[in-house]
Design a protein around this motif. Structure first.
Motif, PDB file in Angstrom:
ATOM      1  N   LEU A 232       1.049  -1.195   0.088  1.00 11.39           N
ATOM      2  CA  LEU A 232       0.152   0.034  -0.045  1.00 11.39           C
ATOM      3  C   LEU A 232       1.054   1.104   0.182  1.00 11.39           C
ATOM      4  CD1 LEU A 232      -2.530  -1.098   2.813  1.00 11.39           C
ATOM      5  CD2 LEU A 232      -3.128  -1.184   0.233  1.00 11.39           C
ATOM      6  N   PRO A 233       0.332   2.326  -0.574  1.00 10.66           N
ATOM      7  CA  PRO A 233       1.281   3.685  -0.739  1.00 10.66           C
ATOM      8  C   PRO A 233       1.463   4.000   0.769  1.00 10.66           C
ATOM      9  CG  PRO A 233      -0.837   4.061  -1.457  1.00 10.66           C
ATOM     10  CD  PRO A 233      -0.917   2.505  -1.320  1.00 10.66           C
ATOM     11  N   VAL A 234       2.509   4.553   1.254  1.00  7.07           N
ATOM     12  CA  VAL A 234       2.816   5.267   2.515  1.00  7.07           C
ATOM     13  C   VAL A 234       2.056   6.586   2.576  1.00  7.07           C
ATOM     14  CG1 VAL A 234       4.963   4.078   2.787  1.00  7.07           C
ATOM     15  CG2 VAL A 234       4.983   6.338   1.778  1.00  7.07           C
ATOM     16  N   TYR A 235       1.895   7.126   1.470  1.00  6.36           N
ATOM     17  CA  TYR A 235       1.071   8.454   1.376  1.00  6.36           C
ATOM     18  C   TYR A 235       0.332   8.710   0.167  1.00  6.36           C
ATOM     19  CZ  TYR A 235       0.798  13.561   1.551  1.00  6.36           C
ATOM     20  OH  TYR A 235       0.485  14.750   1.280  1.00  6.36           O
ATOM     21  N   THR A 236      -0.491   9.504  -0.096  1.00  5.97           N
ATOM     22  CA  THR A 236      -1.359   9.659  -1.210  1.00  5.97           C
ATOM     23  C   THR A 236      -1.738  11.165  -1.095  1.00  5.97           C
ATOM     24  OG1 THR A 236      -1.988   7.403  -1.628  1.00  5.97           O
ATOM     25  CG2 THR A 236      -3.169   9.110  -2.889  1.00  5.97           C
ATOM     26  N   GLN A 237      -1.726  11.945  -2.300  1.00  8.30           N
ATOM     27  CA  GLN A 237      -2.333  13.279  -2.390  1.00  8.30           C
ATOM     28  C   GLN A 237      -2.723  13.490  -3.534  1.00  8.30           C
ATOM     29  OE1 GLN A 237       1.414  15.836  -1.677  1.00  8.30           O
ATOM     30  NE2 GLN A 237       1.845  15.395  -3.865  1.00  8.30           N
ATOM     31  N   SER A 238      -4.046  14.255  -3.509  1.00  8.74           N
ATOM     32  CA  SER A 238      -4.589  14.581  -4.597  1.00  8.74           C
ATOM     33  C   SER A 238      -4.943  16.103  -4.619  1.00  8.74           C
ATOM     34  CB  SER A 238      -6.208  13.738  -4.657  1.00  8.74           C
ATOM     35  OG  SER A 238      -5.900  12.363  -4.780  1.00  8.74           O
ATOM     36  N   PHE A 239      -5.275  16.576  -5.766  1.00 11.44           N
ATOM     37  CA  PHE A 239      -5.292  18.068  -5.903  1.00 11.44           C
ATOM     38  C   PHE A 239      -5.615  18.353  -7.530  1.00 11.44           C
ATOM     39  CE2 PHE A 239      -0.719  16.897  -6.297  1.00 11.44           C
ATOM     40  CZ  PHE A 239      -0.505  17.383  -7.435  1.00 11.44           C
ATOM     41  N   LYS A 240      -6.095  19.646  -7.510  1.00  8.61           N
ATOM     42  CA  LYS A 240      -6.262  20.164  -8.784  1.00  8.61           C
ATOM     43  C   LYS A 240      -5.057  21.078  -9.280  1.00  8.61           C
ATOM     44  CE  LYS A 240     -11.192  20.176  -8.254  1.00  8.61           C
ATOM     45  NZ  LYS A 240     -12.516  21.027  -8.018  1.00  8.61           N
TER      46      LYS A 240
END
Length: 275
Positions: A232-240
């Motif tokens: 699994l990812p250790v961290y995920t970020q989403s944005f525009k």
């Protein structure tokens, strides 16, 4: 672990190879906009395992410089965390300088809890041969050699290039100096189709700076570079993401907690010219 690569914003020549040296050619990054952005942070989700009942904060990110002189970032992320009867304040401060021509990256980060220093990491990384060499000065002097990786601004330049060319998925190894400054991360990036601004899509000063501008929905997952097998990812970020490097509508997923970030204020700064 908040990735500074989110903040180290921004070429058609990104990733090109120079026949003479075999090294990556200098990255050209036209149209990157120096700016200062302030985000209001709120707790979106928290598992029982996290022990967190509420969390709120503010993130301030300032990006300056030019492709000729290099790019500087100043980043501060302050949060108030309530856990049971305890309330604590965390303060993460990061300053970086990245030279896209020489592919050098300097980083200095400090983390505080209730005004007490938890960790300080300072060093510099430079591309050398087929990898990167990291010279750490704090918390202790030591050298580390890693596989070749993109630095934060270089990665964002490549992300924008990929988005402009219609790419929807790509992978990259990134070094951003976070944690102990001695490892890189494998990333997978998913880019949605460009979306035009809609009525009510912006608010206040944000609308003034980004009116009529289109953006890409972007999601980046970070994985442990040394892990083996499915993970699994250790961290995920989403944005525009706008093609001038400005970002808004953040989602920061740490696993046990998920934070949302709203762009509350945006100031476009004067661009530095090249002589």
């Amino acid at each position: 672990m908040l990735r500074s690569s989110f903040a180290a914003v921004l070429a058609l020549s990104a990733g090109a190879v120079s026949p003479a040296s075999g090294l990556a050619a200098p990255v050209v990054a036209p149209g990157l906009a120096p700016h200062r952005a302030i985000y209001d942070i709120e707790l979106k989700e928290a598992s029982e395992q996290s022990g967190i009942e509420s969390m709120r904060g503010r993130m301030v990110y300032e990006f300056n410089g030019s492709q000729c002189t290099g790019y500087t970032t100043s980043f501060r992320f302050v949060t108030e965390i309530e856990s049971g009867e305890e309330v604590s304040v965390t303060d993460q401060q990061i300053k970086t300088f990245e030279d896209l021509v020489t592919r050098r990256f300097d980083f200095d980060s400090k983390s505080y809890t209730d005004d007490k220093l938890d960790k300080g990491v300072r060093g510099a990384a430079v591309v050398a041969g087929s990898g990167i060499k990291v010279e750490l000065q704090e918390p202790a002097s030591r050298n580390v050699e890693l596989a070749d990786a993109k630095f934060p601004a270089e990665h964002m330049v490549d992300l924008i290039r990929q988005a402009r060319n219609g790419a929807r998925f790509f992978e990259a190894r990134i070094f951003d100096g976070t944690e102990d400054g001695d490892k890189s991360y494998l990333t997978t990036t998913i880019v949605g189709r460009s979306e035009a601004a809609k009525g009510g899509d912006h608010a206040g000063i944000v609308e003034q700076a980004l009116a009529e501008a289109s953006y890409w929905p972007v999601s980046i997952a970070y994985f442990d570079d040394k892990a083996i097998g499915d993970q699994l990812p250790v961290y995920t970020q989403s944005f525009k993401l706008y093609d001038n490097g400005v970002t808004r509508d953040l989602t920061l997923d740490y696993g046990d907690i998920v934070l949302s970030g709203r762009l509350a204020k945006l100031e476009m700064l004067e661009a530095a010219g090249c002589n």
